[in-house]
Design a protein around this motif. Structure first.
Motif, PDB file in Angstrom:
ATOM      1  N   UNK A 155       0.753  -1.017   0.033  1.00 16.07           N
ATOM      2  CA  UNK A 155       0.044   0.096   0.102  1.00 16.07           C
ATOM      3  C   UNK A 155       0.803   1.515   0.017  1.00 16.07           C
ATOM      4  N   UNK A 156       2.228   1.032   0.323  1.00 14.46           N
ATOM      5  CA  UNK A 156       2.893   2.319   0.540  1.00 14.46           C
ATOM      6  C   UNK A 156       2.818   3.217   1.812  1.00 14.46           C
ATOM      7  N   UNK A 157       1.858   2.607   2.780  1.00 13.63           N
ATOM      8  CA  UNK A 157       1.567   2.992   3.708  1.00 13.63           C
ATOM      9  C   UNK A 157       2.175   2.251   5.124  1.00 13.63           C
ATOM     10  N   UNK A 292       0.757   9.847   6.801  1.00 17.31           N
ATOM     11  CA  UNK A 292       1.203   8.407   6.827  1.00 17.31           C
ATOM     12  C   UNK A 292       1.348   7.854   5.365  1.00 17.31           C
ATOM     13  N   UNK A 293       0.722   8.538   4.436  1.00 18.31           N
ATOM     14  CA  UNK A 293       1.327   8.208   3.272  1.00 18.31           C
ATOM     15  C   UNK A 293       2.618   9.067   2.602  1.00 18.31           C
ATOM     16  N   UNK A 300      10.271   6.119   3.669  1.00 20.51           N
ATOM     17  CA  UNK A 300      10.187   4.352   3.636  1.00 20.51           C
ATOM     18  C   UNK A 300      10.132   3.911   5.085  1.00 20.51           C
ATOM     19  N   UNK A 301       9.182   4.878   5.706  1.00 19.78           N
ATOM     20  CA  UNK A 301       8.781   4.215   7.142  1.00 19.78           C
ATOM     21  C   UNK A 301       7.716   3.095   7.100  1.00 19.78           C
ATOM     22  N   UNK A 302       8.063   1.811   7.477  1.00 20.67           N
ATOM     23  CA  UNK A 302       7.091   0.927   7.314  1.00 20.67           C
ATOM     24  C   UNK A 302       6.293   0.767   8.521  1.00 20.67           C
ATOM     25  N   UNK A 303       6.653   1.375   9.633  1.00 22.19           N
ATOM     26  CA  UNK A 303       5.751   1.127  10.873  1.00 22.19           C
ATOM     27  C   UNK A 303       5.882   2.293  11.793  1.00 22.19           C
TER      28      UNK A 303
END
Ligand code: AOF
Ligand code: ZN
Length: 377
Positions: A155-157, A292-293, A300-303
């Protein structure tokens, strides 16, 4: 040794990449021959060799007829690393370069298919070369350790986790704002372990002003996550830890688009702090879905671990932004105070956010609940 036993070990070694491999997945791999593990490998840091290649290189015994057990489908693309399928097939080559089905790795057991479209196709490539492939062993566990990666790559989010330490009657602080400490040492240690696992911890301005938190995982071993502070009007003084300590280069301040262009924003940037501008909603709050998007795509933050306060957590819950919620419930009652969901107001039981239990356990004297949103199906 069953496939599940070997996969359990692969999952265990995969965790050695915690906090170091993002935005890539945590991957573990073991090689099994004659019923015992002859080598193990894991993805150790971002950009480094993949778990499969690590395990193949570390093997000190013959690989004839061995089974590879790996938590994620072997990649079939050239990224920062060459395709793992090539390394697996290389074990089957005759001296003249042709493949001999009876040589080298004979079987591959995969926990889950790779959700990354660029890397897919490993399973089919191995099968075409005559390797027997079994897919889906301990799949739920493999998905769980890579839930951040899966959400981000599809999702990129980022995957968003909410966290709260509450009294039995749902308060995060007394009426006067005293909150240290509602939960006990073990609960705080687990909360720090979460900080060590996520890419970023997020708090609102009021929390910084009240607690001046450091937001690092001091009670466990682990690296400092990025720290995100919401400050719509860019009013925080530079004296708070998140803006002036030695990790300030890893702090991100989210503010309005307008304030992101101001001289106050430039002053933060000169300190090495990242300033991100996002829209402000009609209620005067930063649009966190947009934030968040942006941080998912651009940083590149995944969490993200949302630690509070009540306003920020309420907003995230109301807008369905949490993928997971950790509640540490202390055996204490306050009667009155600041509610965990102070800014939430459900109009009816039908519209109230509902959760399902993922896990329920004890953390010292506290109860540790891990909840997942019950999304309308
Ligand atoms: C990893 N570690 O152990 C495995 C991965 O750019 P690269 O070459 O590092 O490729 C990253 C992709 O490779 C990743 O998104 C995933 O789809 C696949 N497998 N990645 O970082 C590993 N096995
Ligand atoms: Zn690979």
């Amino acid at each position: 040794m069953t496939d599940a036993d070997a996969m359990r070990r692969a999952l265990h070694v995969a965790l050695r990449g915690t906090g170091k491999v993002s935005p890539n997945p945590r991957v573990g791999c073991v090689l099994v021959r004659d019923g015992r593990i002859i080598s193990e490998g894991w993805h150790d840091h971002y950009g480094g060799i993949h778990a499969e290649v690590h395990a193949l290189r570390r093997a000190s015994e013959s690989l004839e007829g061995a089974t590879m057990v790996v938590t994620l489908e072997p990649c079939n693309h050239q990224g920062k690393q060459p395709p793992c399928t090539d390394a697996i097939l290389a074990t089957k080559q005759r001296p003249d370069g042709t493949l001999d089905p009876s040589r080298g790795i004979r079987r591959v057991v995969v926990g889950m298919r790779d959700p990354n479209p660029q890397a897919q196709g490993g399973i089919e490539r191995l099968q075409q070369a005559g390797i027997e492939v079994t897919v889906g062993v301990l799949e739920a566990e493999c998905r769980w350790i890579n839930r951040f990666f899966v959400k981000h790559v599809t999702t990129g989010m980022p995957y968003v986790i909410g966290k709260g330490a509450i009294s039995l009657d749902g308060f995060i602080a007394t009426r006067e704002g005293q909150s240290q400490w509602i939960s006990g040492e073990e609960a705080r240690r687990r909360a720090h372990a979460l900080r060590a696992e996520v890419d970023a911890v997020l708090v609102g301005r009021a929390t910084v002003e009240r607690d001046n938190p450091h937001l690092g995982p001091r009670l466990v071993r682990g690296r400092m996550p990025r720290r995100i502070v919401l400050d719509t009007g860019l009013r925080l003084s530079m004296n708070y830890r998140v803006l002036c300590d030695e990790h300030r280069m890893r702090t991100i301040v989210a503010t309005s688009r307008e304030r992101a262009e101001s001289s106050a924003a430039d002053a933060l940037r000169r300190e090495g702090i990242t300033v991100v501008g996002v829209s402000v909603t009609s209620a005067g709050r930063l649009a966190l879905d947009e934030l968040f998007v942006t941080i998912g795509k651009e940083l590149s933050i995944t969490s993200v671990l949302v630690e509070g306060g009540a306003q920020v957590l309420s907003w995230c819950i109301e807008h369905g932004l949490l993928d997971e919620l950790h509640l540490f419930v202390a055996p204490m009652m306050l009667g009155q105070g600041i509610s965990f969901t102070a800014a939430l107001s459900a109009q009816s039981l039908q519209s109230a956010p509902r959760w399902q239990y993922h896990a329920l356990g004890r953390a010292g004297d506290d109860t540790h609940l891990i909840l997942l949103p019950q999304r309308p199906s």
